[in-house]
Design an enzyme around this catalytic site. Structure first.
Site, PDB file in Angstrom:
ATOM      1  N   LYS A  30       0.586  -1.167  -0.272  1.00  0.00           N
ATOM      2  CA  LYS A  30       0.193   0.197   0.325  1.00  0.00           C
ATOM      3  C   LYS A  30       0.703   1.492   0.316  1.00  0.00           C
ATOM      4  CE  LYS A  30      -2.338   1.229   3.590  1.00  0.00           C
ATOM      5  NZ  LYS A  30      -1.392   2.672   4.590  1.00  0.00           N
ATOM      6  N   ASN A  31       1.918   1.444   0.915  1.00  0.00           N
ATOM      7  CA  ASN A  31       2.368   2.686   0.814  1.00  0.00           C
ATOM      8  C   ASN A  31       3.772   2.524  -0.054  1.00  0.00           C
ATOM      9  OD1 ASN A  31       1.541   2.638   3.366  1.00  0.00           O
ATOM     10  ND2 ASN A  31       3.168   2.386   4.713  1.00  0.00           N
ATOM     11  N   ARG A  99      -5.267   9.901   4.889  1.00  0.00           N
ATOM     12  CA  ARG A  99      -3.846  11.861   5.297  1.00  0.00           C
ATOM     13  C   ARG A  99      -3.018  11.182   4.084  1.00  0.00           C
ATOM     14  NH1 ARG A  99      -0.102  14.103   7.517  1.00  0.00           N
ATOM     15  NH2 ARG A  99       1.304  14.030   7.603  1.00  0.00           N
ATOM     16  N   CYS A 123      -4.792  12.038  13.321  1.00  0.00           N
ATOM     17  CA  CYS A 123      -5.236  10.746  12.776  1.00  0.00           C
ATOM     18  C   CYS A 123      -5.118  10.119  14.018  1.00  0.00           C
ATOM     19  CB  CYS A 123      -4.545  10.107  12.146  1.00  0.00           C
ATOM     20  SG  CYS A 123      -3.392   9.623  12.156  1.00  0.00           S
ATOM     21  N   ARG A 128      -0.088  14.624  13.125  1.00  0.00           N
ATOM     22  CA  ARG A 128       1.203  14.319  11.764  1.00  0.00           C
ATOM     23  C   ARG A 128       1.205  15.834  11.215  1.00  0.00           C
ATOM     24  NH1 ARG A 128      -0.608   8.313  10.199  1.00  0.00           N
ATOM     25  NH2 ARG A 128       1.186   8.723   8.698  1.00  0.00           N
ATOM     26  N   ILE A 130       1.668  18.967   8.427  1.00  0.00           N
ATOM     27  CA  ILE A 130       2.023  19.277   7.042  1.00  0.00           C
ATOM     28  C   ILE A 130       3.248  19.647   6.408  1.00  0.00           C
ATOM     29  CG2 ILE A 130      -0.126  17.339   5.692  1.00  0.00           C
ATOM     30  CD1 ILE A 130       0.008  20.400   5.385  1.00  0.00           C
ATOM     31  N   LEU A 132       6.495  19.593   6.887  1.00  0.00           N
ATOM     32  CA  LEU A 132       7.471  19.303   5.326  1.00  0.00           C
ATOM     33  C   LEU A 132       7.180  18.870   4.315  1.00  0.00           C
ATOM     34  CD1 LEU A 132       8.863  16.525   8.048  1.00  0.00           C
ATOM     35  CD2 LEU A 132       9.761  19.149   8.072  1.00  0.00           C
ATOM     36  N   ASP A 313       5.631   0.935  11.576  1.00  0.00           N
ATOM     37  CA  ASP A 313       4.135   0.274  10.922  1.00  0.00           C
ATOM     38  C   ASP A 313       3.947  -1.539  11.562  1.00  0.00           C
ATOM     39  OD1 ASP A 313       3.485   2.567  10.291  1.00  0.00           O
ATOM     40  OD2 ASP A 313       3.450   2.297   8.068  1.00  0.00           O
ATOM     41  N   ILE A 335       8.285   7.616  16.884  1.00  0.00           N
ATOM     42  CA  ILE A 335       8.149   7.899  15.410  1.00  0.00           C
ATOM     43  C   ILE A 335       7.170   8.876  14.969  1.00  0.00           C
ATOM     44  CG2 ILE A 335       7.813   8.045  12.875  1.00  0.00           C
ATOM     45  CD1 ILE A 335      10.164   7.204  13.340  1.00  0.00           C
ATOM     46  N   ARG A 405      -8.147  -0.964   5.033  1.00  0.00           N
ATOM     47  CA  ARG A 405      -7.492   0.447   4.188  1.00  0.00           C
ATOM     48  C   ARG A 405      -6.266  -0.294   4.122  1.00  0.00           C
ATOM     49  NH1 ARG A 405      -5.671   4.090   7.997  1.00  0.00           N
ATOM     50  NH2 ARG A 405      -4.016   4.548   6.562  1.00  0.00           N
TER      51      ARG A 405
HETATM   52  C1  UD1 Z   1       4.106   6.801   6.223  1.00  0.00           C
HETATM   53  C2  UD1 Z   1       3.538   5.832   6.052  1.00  0.00           C
HETATM   54  C3  UD1 Z   1       3.377   4.961   7.426  1.00  0.00           C
HETATM   55  C4  UD1 Z   1       4.195   4.790   8.415  1.00  0.00           C
HETATM   56  C5  UD1 Z   1       5.478   6.211   8.041  1.00  0.00           C
HETATM   57  C6  UD1 Z   1       6.410   5.771   9.155  1.00  0.00           C
HETATM   58  C7  UD1 Z   1       2.608   5.902   3.638  1.00  0.00           C
HETATM   59  C8  UD1 Z   1       1.579   6.548   3.037  1.00  0.00           C
HETATM   60  N1  UD1 Z   1       2.676   5.796   5.085  1.00  0.00           N
HETATM   61  O1  UD1 Z   1       3.391   8.024   6.651  1.00  0.00           O
HETATM   62  O2  UD1 Z   1       2.130   3.971   7.374  1.00  0.00           O
HETATM   63  O3  UD1 Z   1       3.952   4.623   9.546  1.00  0.00           O
HETATM   64  O4  UD1 Z   1       5.561   6.782   7.104  1.00  0.00           O
HETATM   65  O5  UD1 Z   1       8.035   5.163   8.666  1.00  0.00           O
HETATM   66  O6  UD1 Z   1       3.520   5.685   3.358  1.00  0.00           O
HETATM   67  N2  UD1 Z   1       6.104  14.527   9.761  1.00  0.00           N
HETATM   68  C9  UD1 Z   1       6.360  15.961  10.681  1.00  0.00           C
HETATM   69  N3  UD1 Z   1       5.366  17.304   9.393  1.00  0.00           N
HETATM   70  C10 UD1 Z   1       5.485  17.056   8.062  1.00  0.00           C
HETATM   71  C11 UD1 Z   1       5.801  14.898   7.776  1.00  0.00           C
HETATM   72  C12 UD1 Z   1       5.633  14.442   8.812  1.00  0.00           C
HETATM   73  O7  UD1 Z   1       6.943  16.700  11.305  1.00  0.00           O
HETATM   74  O8  UD1 Z   1       4.896  17.976   7.554  1.00  0.00           O
HETATM   75  C13 UD1 Z   1       6.261  14.089  10.993  1.00  0.00           C
HETATM   76  C14 UD1 Z   1       5.264  12.807  11.339  1.00  0.00           C
HETATM   77  O9  UD1 Z   1       4.466  13.770  12.161  1.00  0.00           O
HETATM   78  C15 UD1 Z   1       5.974  11.568  12.231  1.00  0.00           C
HETATM   79  C16 UD1 Z   1       6.896  11.383  11.630  1.00  0.00           C
HETATM   80  O10 UD1 Z   1       7.424  12.691  10.816  1.00  0.00           O
HETATM   81  O11 UD1 Z   1       6.256  12.237  13.441  1.00  0.00           O
HETATM   82  C17 UD1 Z   1       7.453  10.935  10.388  1.00  0.00           C
HETATM   83  O12 UD1 Z   1       6.325  10.590   9.597  1.00  0.00           O
HETATM   84  P1  UD1 Z   1       6.829  10.646   8.122  1.00  0.00           P
HETATM   85  O13 UD1 Z   1       7.720   9.309   7.672  1.00  0.00           O
HETATM   86  O14 UD1 Z   1       6.021  11.921   7.151  1.00  0.00           O
HETATM   87  O15 UD1 Z   1       4.868   9.466   8.116  1.00  0.00           O
HETATM   88  P2  UD1 Z   1       4.178   9.331   6.925  1.00  0.00           P
HETATM   89  O16 UD1 Z   1       4.691   9.510   5.129  1.00  0.00           O
HETATM   90  O17 UD1 Z   1       3.004   9.960   6.854  1.00  0.00           O
END
Ligand code: UD1
Length: 425
Positions: A30-31, A99, A123, A128, A130, A132, A313, A335, A405
């Site tokens: 999925k990811n 998300r 969530c 979480r 955005i 970045l 995960d 994380i 999902r």
């Molecule tokens: C992806 C995976 C999810 C997995 C996660 C970590 C997908 C669709 N989902 O989620 O299954 O659990 O990686 O391996 O691939 N963060 C910020 N700002 C941002 C973005 C992220 O602070 O703009 C933080 C998040 O809150 C979290 C950390 O960065 O604490 C890592 O998150 P991230 O690696 O971005 O996870 P996702 O890409 O959402």
């Protein structure tokens, strides 16, 4: 399969205590699928993905792309994308359900010169943010602001320009955004502190075969030289390492003997080492592994980390295993700040777990007891399924739409291994 998240009151019923045995074929990840699908916004003709998992999340992404004007056609695990986006505005009703919808922001901006994407919201596992993803757009010369719940991004008349993206924190999604948005930007982009997950490597490989110029993927520094155009490709989605890891734990927890096929064992290196330390026998082949367990697992402490560390995960599923291990263990979640939602439900099953900040301390109990429990998120739901498979007696697991999902045909796969499992409304 429903085409949107069906928050119905479907439940899964499991009678535990059966030793799981046999083979299970792992689906596409999925990811990996979700960012690859978003590429259809910048690869416009006949882009094809095979080994597509049929999941609520991939169907939702498909609907979101369809709503943006892409023609998406599904046939037996193969999905073909045609056309270019006709609007720059992503649907609130679709984005709010997942998300990962934020992944369309960069490609939409690259394609249309502007994008309006609703904030995906938080969530259960944490806020979480955005920020970045926004940092990526700004580093590539876009103007970004928020209005009435939307992120609005636009480029100047010159389009996106290569730049330096130095992430203050490692993020899978933001690294994917950075790669997808910069491949068509003018000039050179350097991404520092990039995530190194196998799904990111796969995304970059797909783009390279479509004509992109990318180096350093799989390391923390990625360099991209923008190209004028991407060409259509046919790509097979990599196997789901998290699904594979979940079945490996199912074997360990039920003193089972499961062969997990159609995988890439190298993507699971850290996890498999840990599982070995807990006492499971693991035979690794080129595209499969066999997990055999004869006795109660040994306790082993873990800390979740970005790849190549122990994946967040698989944390919830590993906690289910540790809850019946022969001793005390601890799990530190690095994380996400709130990824222990499965703990109160595992406690209902008789686990002995206490949480202090980001650390769970687990005292292994001899056995879990079947109970009524509620799934709170995707991986939490799998940990409850695993607990129920190993427990004595029957369990009823509610909130199953979370499971749909990310796990394809989960009841079929588990019942083929001998589990007593059924779904009902
Ligand atoms: C992806 C995976 C999810 C997995 C996660 C970590 C997908 C669709 N989902 O989620 O299954 O659990 O990686 O391996 O691939 N963060 C910020 N700002 C941002 C973005 C992220 O602070 O703009 C933080 C998040 O809150 C979290 C950390 O960065 O604490 C890592 O998150 P991230 O690696 O971005 O996870 P996702 O890409 O959402």
């Amino acid at each position: 399969m429903n085409t949107s998240l069906n928050k119905s009151n479907e439940k899964i019923f499991i009678t535990g205590g059966t030793q799981l045995k046999g083979n299970v074929r792992i689906s596409g990840a999925k990811n990996a699928a979700l960012p690859l699908m978003a590429l259809s916004l910048i690869i416009n003709k006949g882009f094809t993905l095979s080994n597509m998992p049929d999941l609520a999340d991939t169907r939702l992404m498909s609907n979101l792309l369809g709503d943006l004007g892409i023609n998406v056609s599904w046939s037996f695990g193969k999905v073909i994308f045609n056309g270019s986006p006709k609007t720059n505005e992503a649907s609130y009703d679709l984005v709010r359900q997942m998300r990962a919808s934020i992944l369309v922001l960069g490609p939409l901006l690259a394609s249309k010169g502007s994008a309006r994407v609703p904030l995906p919201g938080g969530c259960a596992i944490g806020t979480r943010p955005i920020d970045l993803h926004v940092l990526v757009m700004e580093a590539l010369g876009a103007n970004v602001y928020y209005d009435s719940g939307f992120i609005i991004a636009s480029t100047g008349p010159e389009g996106l320009k290569g730049g330096l993206i130095n992430f203050p924190k490692v993020s899978v999604g933001a690294t994917e955004s950075a790669i997808m948005t910069s491949v068509l930007a003018k000039g050179k982009t350097t991404i520092q502190n990039a995530a190194q997950e196998p799904e990111i490597v796969d995304l970059a490989k797909c783009l390279i075969s479509a004509g992109a110029n990318i180096s350093g993927v799989g390391t923390s520094t990625i360099v991209i030289n923008g190209v004028e155009k991407l060409y259509s490709v046919v790509r097979e989605i990599v196997p789901d390492r998290i699904e594979a890891g979940s079945f490996a734990i199912a074997s360990s927890m039920t003193k089972g003997n499961i062969e997990i096929t159609h995988i890439r064992p190298e993507d699971l290196e850290c996890f498999l080492k840990v599982l070995k330390f807990t006492g499971s026998e693991i035979k690794i082949d080129k595209n499969s592994i066999k997990v055999i367990s004869f006795k109660r697992s040994e306790p082993y402490d873990i800390v979740t980390e970005a790849h190549p560390g122990f994946p967040t995960d698989l944390q919830a599923q590993y906690m289910a295993l540790m809850s019946i291990s022969d001793g005390n263990s601890s799990i530190k979640e690095n994380i996400f700040e709130n990824r222990f939602m499965h703990v109160p439900e595992l406690l209902r099953m008789g686990a002995n777990i206490t949480i202090n900040n980001q650390i769970a301390s687990i005292i292994g109990v001899k056995e879990l007891k079947g109970s009524k429990v509620m799934a709170s998120d995707l991986r939490a739901s799998m940990s409850l399924i695993l607990g129920a498979l190993a427990a004595s007696g029957s369990s009823e697991i509610d909130g199953i739409y979370h499971l749909d999902r990310g796990y394809e045909k989960i009841e079929d796969k588990l019942s083929n291994l001998g589990a007593i499992i059924r779904r009902s409304k």
